[in-house]
Structure formats: C-alpha cells, structure tokens
Scaffold this active site. Structure first.
Site, short mmCIF file in Angstrom:
data_model
loop_
_atom_site.label_atom_id
_atom_site.label_comp_id
_atom_site.label_asym_id
_atom_site.label_seq_id
_atom_site.Cartn_x
_atom_site.Cartn_y
_atom_site.Cartn_z
N ASP A 144 -7.62 5.82 5.25
CA ASP A 144 -7.63 4.61 6.06
C ASP A 144 -8.83 4.44 6.95
O ASP A 144 -8.84 3.53 7.78
CB ASP A 144 -6.37 4.58 6.94
N HIS A 147 1.60 3.96 6.85
CA HIS A 147 0.97 4.84 5.88
C HIS A 147 1.38 6.28 6.13
O HIS A 147 2.09 6.58 7.09
CB HIS A 147 -0.56 4.72 5.95
N SER A 163 0.80 -1.22 0.00
CA SER A 163 0.00 0.00 0.00
C SER A 163 0.83 1.27 0.00
O SER A 163 0.28 2.37 -0.05
CB SER A 163 -0.95 0.01 1.20
#
Lengths: 187, 141
Positions: A129, A103, A63
């Site tokens: 998210d 992230h 990701s």
C-alpha cells in the site's frame, strides 16, 4: 377489479390525519425522536465498547477479494492494548483522507517502548500500500488505525453503498420511514 | 508441520535483505472438531501466510510476511510445497538480519467464514533459522 377494502383504509388514514389534534401530533413526533435517539445511543455505545471510532464499516473496493467483496459489512474493535501483528486485517485512514481502507498487515516493526510501524497490502493487490499512503510516508502507525476486523457479514452493507450512489433512494427511504413512524397509531 | 530453509543476506541501500527458500508440509485441521478438516459449512476460505519473526537492535519485535496463499473451500487442506522462494522482499528495518541467529518462521492462517468471526490461527510447529554473518554479493536468484 374493485378493492373497496383498501380504498376504505386510505380514507381512514386521511380521516386520522384530520382528526389528529396537536397533542397527538406532538406525541408522535416525540415517539419518532425517541427512536432516533435510541439508535444514536446504541451507536455511541458500540463506539465506547469497541474502542473504535467506526465499529461497523462497509467494504468499498475489491482489493480484499475473494475474502471480502464490495458491500460486505465488517465489525471492528480497536482496543488500545491489542498489538498489531502480521496477518491481521486492519481498517485504516490515510492522513488527510476520509476514506477508510481495509487491508492486511504484512510487515511489523515494533520498538521496545511500544512504538509500532507497519505496512499493509490488499490480498487482491499485486503491490503493497505504499502508493496509497501520504507522499513520503512509508509506514502506518497506530494512530492511523480505525480498528481491526473481528467479524463480518456478507452483502448487508450494500444498502449503504446504494444510498450513497443514488441519493434519491436515500431520501425516498427516509421519507417512507418518517411517514410510517409519524402515522403509526398505537391501537 | 515442518519447514526447511536455507538462506543468505544481501545489503540493499541501507537495509538488510534476506533471501529464504523453504519447504512446507502442512495439514490444516480444525482442533475443536477433533482434528477434522478445517473446511466446514461456514468456512469460505483460508488466507495462509508464512511469517518471519525476530528481534533486532533497532526493534524489539519484527514480523515480515514472506509468502501467502489463498485456499478456497474445496481445495486440498494438505500442503506439500518444495523449494518455494519468498513472495515478498524480506527487508529488515535496518541491518538486523546479519548474524541474527534466531529468526522464527511460522505458518498461520486467517479463517474467513461465510459470516461471523474472523479468527487468526497459528500453526503448531515452527522453524528457527539463523542468518549468516556475512553478506553475499552475488544475486543467487
């Protein structure tokens, strides 16, 4: 083809084992224990110095591509006074789940008293998210943060992933390491 | 480094939503190397992002990323983008955009090396933008 040299070495090894008396065995075991303890101490030392409960993490998903790929290693710090700012790459854990997620912070709202809430999103994901957070949770807080990514090494973490996916490999590796340390003789 | 913007606000549910259009002209250079291009042997990519920073009654500091772009090694480090719309919704945590005179837009980037430290660099030059006092009720997109 005959290799008498190596055959002789194998015989010596077994000879060594038989000749090793209890004292030498204990000595080798202590050596082994020292190596394990030193490794643990270095790890704990890293935890203290970086302020993060997990100063080195392996990237598990794609990701954050193309920056980080599965198997890359990340080095984290988590200093208490470091503010969380947009653009930073953070590693966090969702409440109740064990898996750390790497992230980027895309939104920050900080109150005067230092209370922070922030939103994250993977570079390679279309959406933020919120879908990954706990039910009803819209923001992350400082307590969810494991650390901030400060440095990285590519590919090195693949070993951990392989050991996780193929436990037999992990046991084989441990057995080989154990055998090496136990049988190694100081000349 | 220069950005130009025009904007309006609209209320959604209970929070202010801002719309911003902008131009970006930028040259990404490596200061340490005497202003050579940032893409040296150890730079794999740059993650660029345009963030809006401002204060409101509710929150002393707010930062919202409006737009981002991944620039790989080999891409042109000069940016010349016009009439860009924000990629992400510019929601405030509350109603702090209305009448807010001082929203600062800055272009920053995360240098991703082939191996090593991950620095965050803020571009020099930023633009201060005021939001109007009234809401627009029609969607202009």
């Amino acid at each position: 083809l005959c290799w008498p040299g190596s055959g002789g070495a194998a015989m010596d090894l077994f000879g060594d084992l038989r000749r090793m008396n209890k004292r030498q065995l204990y000595y080798q075991v202590l050596n082994f224990a020292m190596i394990v303890s030193s490794a643990l101490m270095i790890w704990k030392g890293l935890i203290v110095v970086t302020g993060s409960e997990s100063p080195i993490v392996v990237v598990l998903s794609g990701s954050m591509e193309p920056a980080f790929h599965r198997g890359d290693l990340l080095f984290l710090t988590n200093f208490h006074d470091d503010p969380i700012r947009a653009g930073e790459i953070v590693v966090f854990k969702v409440e109740g789940r064990d898996i750390p997620i790497v992230h980027r912070v895309i939104k920050v709202h900080e109150k005067g008293n230092g209370n922070i809430k922030f939103l994250t999103k993977g570079d390679n994901n279309e959406v933020d998210d919120r879908g990954l957070y706990k039910e009803g949770q819209n923001w992350l807080e400082k307590k969810d943060v494991v650390g901030r990514a400060r440095g990285f090494l590519p590919y090195v973490g693949m070993v951990t992933i392989i050991m996780n996916d193929y436990p037999k490999f992990k046991y084989a590796l441990l057995a080989v390491m154990g055998a090496y340390v136990l049988l190694k003789r100081e000349s | 480094l220069r950005k130009n913007v025009e904007d309006f606000t609209g209320p959604r549910e209970r929070s202010d939503l801002g719309f911003v259009t902008f131009d970006i002209t930028a040259d990404i250079l490596n200061e340490k190397n005497g202003l050579q291009t940032i893409f040296d042997w150890n730079v794999k990519q740059l993650f660029l992002y345009l963030s809006a920073e401002y204060s409101t009654k509710n929150n002393a500091l707010n930062q919202v990323v409006l737009w981002d772009k991944i620039m790989l090694r080999g891409d042109n480090p000069r940016l010349s983008l016009k009439d860009m719309k924000s990629k992400y919704f510019f929601f405030d945590d509350g109603n702090g955009l209305k009448g807010n005179r001082n929203i600062t837009l800055t272009l920053s980037w995360n240098v991703v090396p082939n191996a090593g430290i991950l620095p965050l660099v803020t571009g020099s030059g930023h633009v201060s933008v005021p939001f109007p006092d009234t809401y627009e009720t029609t969607k202009s997109y």
